[in-house]
Design an enzyme around this catalytic site. Structure first.
Site, PDB file in Angstrom:
ATOM      1  N   ARG A  95       0.877  -1.229  -0.027  1.00  0.00           N
ATOM      2  CA  ARG A  95       0.014   0.165   0.157  1.00  0.00           C
ATOM      3  C   ARG A  95       0.969   1.062  -0.009  1.00  0.00           C
ATOM      4  O   ARG A  95       2.231   1.045   0.141  1.00  0.00           O
ATOM      5  CB  ARG A  95      -0.931   0.034   1.201  1.00  0.00           C
ATOM      6  CG  ARG A  95      -2.186  -0.818   1.207  1.00  0.00           C
ATOM      7  CD  ARG A  95      -3.409  -0.183   2.052  1.00  0.00           C
ATOM      8  NE  ARG A  95      -3.716   1.151   1.165  1.00  0.00           N
ATOM      9  CZ  ARG A  95      -4.600   1.972   1.942  1.00  0.00           C
ATOM     10  NH1 ARG A  95      -4.992   1.783   2.906  1.00  0.00           N
ATOM     11  NH2 ARG A  95      -4.709   2.964   1.274  1.00  0.00           N
TER      12      ARG A  95
ATOM     13  N   ASP B 238      -3.166  -0.746   8.944  1.00  0.00           N
ATOM     14  CA  ASP B 238      -2.038   0.553   8.879  1.00  0.00           C
ATOM     15  C   ASP B 238      -1.087   0.176   9.906  1.00  0.00           C
ATOM     16  O   ASP B 238       0.057   0.697   9.821  1.00  0.00           O
ATOM     17  CB  ASP B 238      -2.918   1.849   9.097  1.00  0.00           C
ATOM     18  CG  ASP B 238      -3.782   2.290   7.974  1.00  0.00           C
ATOM     19  OD1 ASP B 238      -3.625   1.739   6.998  1.00  0.00           O
ATOM     20  OD2 ASP B 238      -4.482   3.188   8.261  1.00  0.00           O
TER      21      ASP B 238
ATOM     22  N   GLU C 110      -4.072  14.114   5.051  1.00  0.00           N
ATOM     23  CA  GLU C 110      -2.963  13.824   4.199  1.00  0.00           C
ATOM     24  C   GLU C 110      -2.900  15.012   2.960  1.00  0.00           C
ATOM     25  O   GLU C 110      -4.002  15.160   2.508  1.00  0.00           O
ATOM     26  CB  GLU C 110      -3.197  12.517   3.433  1.00  0.00           C
ATOM     27  CG  GLU C 110      -3.068  11.465   4.773  1.00  0.00           C
ATOM     28  CD  GLU C 110      -3.661   9.805   4.165  1.00  0.00           C
ATOM     29  OE1 GLU C 110      -2.890   9.004   4.611  1.00  0.00           O
ATOM     30  OE2 GLU C 110      -4.604  10.041   3.482  1.00  0.00           O
TER      31      GLU C 110
ATOM     32  N   ARG D 226     -14.037   4.766  -3.094  1.00  0.00           N
ATOM     33  CA  ARG D 226     -12.773   4.899  -3.793  1.00  0.00           C
ATOM     34  C   ARG D 226     -12.862   3.958  -5.075  1.00  0.00           C
ATOM     35  O   ARG D 226     -12.123   2.845  -5.241  1.00  0.00           O
ATOM     36  CB  ARG D 226     -11.605   4.251  -2.937  1.00  0.00           C
ATOM     37  CG  ARG D 226     -11.627   5.287  -1.484  1.00  0.00           C
ATOM     38  CD  ARG D 226     -10.419   4.699  -0.707  1.00  0.00           C
ATOM     39  NE  ARG D 226     -10.382   5.375   0.339  1.00  0.00           N
ATOM     40  CZ  ARG D 226      -9.132   5.484   1.344  1.00  0.00           C
ATOM     41  NH1 ARG D 226      -8.511   4.409   1.386  1.00  0.00           N
ATOM     42  NH2 ARG D 226      -9.279   6.510   2.377  1.00  0.00           N
TER      43      ARG D 226
ATOM     44  N   TYR E 265      -5.147   5.144  -3.165  1.00  0.00           N
ATOM     45  CA  TYR E 265      -4.174   6.349  -2.859  1.00  0.00           C
ATOM     46  C   TYR E 265      -3.261   6.373  -4.271  1.00  0.00           C
ATOM     47  O   TYR E 265      -3.169   5.424  -4.827  1.00  0.00           O
ATOM     48  CB  TYR E 265      -3.105   6.258  -1.961  1.00  0.00           C
ATOM     49  CG  TYR E 265      -3.434   6.266  -0.213  1.00  0.00           C
ATOM     50  CD1 TYR E 265      -5.024   6.284  -0.122  1.00  0.00           C
ATOM     51  CD2 TYR E 265      -2.759   6.550   0.577  1.00  0.00           C
ATOM     52  CE1 TYR E 265      -5.269   6.479   1.186  1.00  0.00           C
ATOM     53  CE2 TYR E 265      -3.187   6.819   1.705  1.00  0.00           C
ATOM     54  CZ  TYR E 265      -4.431   6.861   2.162  1.00  0.00           C
ATOM     55  OH  TYR E 265      -4.904   7.059   3.465  1.00  0.00           O
TER      56      TYR E 265
ATOM     57  N   GLU F 226      -2.943   2.593  -6.311  1.00  0.00           N
ATOM     58  CA  GLU F 226      -3.503   1.403  -5.672  1.00  0.00           C
ATOM     59  C   GLU F 226      -4.725   0.933  -6.572  1.00  0.00           C
ATOM     60  O   GLU F 226      -5.406   1.745  -7.047  1.00  0.00           O
ATOM     61  CB  GLU F 226      -3.926   1.782  -4.359  1.00  0.00           C
ATOM     62  CG  GLU F 226      -2.881   1.916  -3.186  1.00  0.00           C
ATOM     63  CD  GLU F 226      -3.310   2.569  -1.923  1.00  0.00           C
ATOM     64  OE1 GLU F 226      -2.593   2.295  -0.983  1.00  0.00           O
ATOM     65  OE2 GLU F 226      -4.570   2.656  -1.721  1.00  0.00           O
TER      66      GLU F 226
END
Length: 416
Positions: free
Chosen positions: A79, A104, A265, A342, A371, A395
């Site tokens: 990732r 994560d 982010e 997404r 991402y 991704e």
């Protein structure tokens, strides 16, 4: 009032015919020289460099760099893609190699692949950092190069979630040989403290224009200790680092609810006037399901609330996006262009410093996508001039966006 262009000289005066005296004759000679220059190959090339009419982005190649599912080094999930071009023209692609799960948290490697032929072929995966069996391991991250020294800096965090550990650290490794070898990790806690700072994910920048030309800037976000967006700065080619002031979330230092202001982010890029734009994730959908845009006029020493805006054209499902400015003044942006999910990784571009976006878009991938990170390769490569290329590392999956990390190569002018 329209400002006169630097070096422009009016021919004659209003109300009287132009006269070719000594001054006028000289001016005529200058204009003739400029006219001949514009007709020369060098002049044509200079005009083409900034001719937005040439811009017709076209995906010319795509390849998978990493596939999840214990197919590479027994890594469970890849990732957090990062991509950059070094001052020598080498492409470096990075990712988190999550050892045991897609979480994560947990132990990870930093995976690296290099390309020296403009993305056509890539080196085998190298694991350049290993956090062992740490319960709250490393998280990428941001990469930035110093064009003067050629050094590539890679930032990541440790103990970002305080899971099985108590002290967060911002870590730094660097390479002086285009990513072939890397330094031992340097803990920046003595310089910047132990407040959690999550760099990027994406790329830092080096200022190309005043103010603070040459400054290295790496932006990221914090947690409840120091939430919001702020940046690391270096004015000595990466020898030392300090924080600029940031923009905090509201309410500050408290858990956030839906529609609270909470920039997260982020990705910086520089405009030709020397200001720095930071395109940020809108974590709690404050004001819109779109991107937060911050702007600094002092090389990120300060970020002011009055310079925060929202871009309704950049619809976003709360994700880390890619953004980059080319030397010719084009801003490129990539994200899953959907208000909730997404999916639909899309490339957009702007000829107006990001104040508006072209109606044309390029759909990189219609399915699950997460991402993304952008890099450009422009000008001379290996002593030969080439048309500008854009690289989209993202991704990608058919069922889940965590299935792989893929690289799309985009010809900015649509040439093969």
């Amino acid at each position: 009032m329209t400002a006169e262009r630097p070096g422009a000289v009016p021919l004659g005066r209003p109300g009287r015919p132009p006269m070719l005296g000594l001054g006028e004759a000289y001016r005529a000679q200058v204009f003739a020289s400029i006219f001949l220059l514009l007709l020369s190959p060098a002049g044509v090339g200079a005009r083409a460099k900034n001719d937005f009419n040439l811009v017709h982005p076209l995906v010319t190649m795509e390849q998978l760099l990493w596939v999840s599912g214990k197919q590479i080094g027994s890594v469970d999930t890849f990732r957090i893609p990062l991509i950059t071009t070094t001052p020598r023209g080498t492409l470096l692609a990075f990712a988190e190699a999550r050892k045991m799960s897609a979480s994560d948290k947990g132990a990870k490697f930093i995976a690296l692949r290099r390309s020296m032929d403009q993305g056509s072929t890539w080196s085998p995966t190298a694991f350049i950092v290993d956090d062992g069996e740490t319960p709250d391991g490393l998280n990428l991250g941001a990469v930035v190069s110093d064009t003067t020294t050629g050094v590539v800096f890679l930032f990541y965090s440790l103990c970002a979630h305080k899971a099985g550990c108590r002290v967060a650290s911002t870590m730094l490794v660097w390479s002086k040989d285009d990513g072939i070898s890397w330094s031992s990790p340097r803990n920046l806690s003595l310089d910047i403290g132990t407040e959690m700072f999550a760099p990027g994910p994406g790329s830092g920048i080096q200022k190309q224009w005043a103010p603070q030309k040459g400054r290295l800037i790496v932006c990221g976000h914090g947690t409840l200790e120091r939430d919001g967006v702020f940046c690391l700065l270096s004015d000595d080619h990466g020898a030392s680092w300090r924080y600029g002031s940031g923009i905090s979330g509201i309410p500050y230092g408290q858990p956030k609810r839906e529609n609270d202001f909470n920039p997260d982010e982020c990705q910086p890029y520089e405009l030709p006037d020397g200001s720095v734009v930071i395109n940020a994730r809108n974590q709690n959908n404050y004001h819109c399901r779109c991107r937060i845009v911050l702007r600094s006029y002092d090389a990120c020493d300060t970020l002011r609330p009055r310079d925060v805006t929202f871009d309704p054209e950049l619809v976003d499902p709360v994700v880390a996006a890619g953004a980059v400015a080319t030397s010719s003044g084009i801003i490129f942006f990539s994200n899953p262009a959907h208000p909730e999910f997404r999916v639909n990784l899309t490339l957009r571009w702007s000829f107006s410093n990001g104040t508006s976006w072209r109606k044309e878009t390029v759909q990189i991938w219609p399915g699950p996508s997460g991402y993304s990170s952008l890099a450009t390769l422009e000008g001379s490569v290996g002593g030969e001039d080439q048309a500008p290329q854009l690289y989209v590392l993202y991704e990608k999956g058919r069922n889940r966006y965590t299935e792989s990390i893929s690289l799309a190569k985009v010809s900015v002018y649509g040439t093969l």
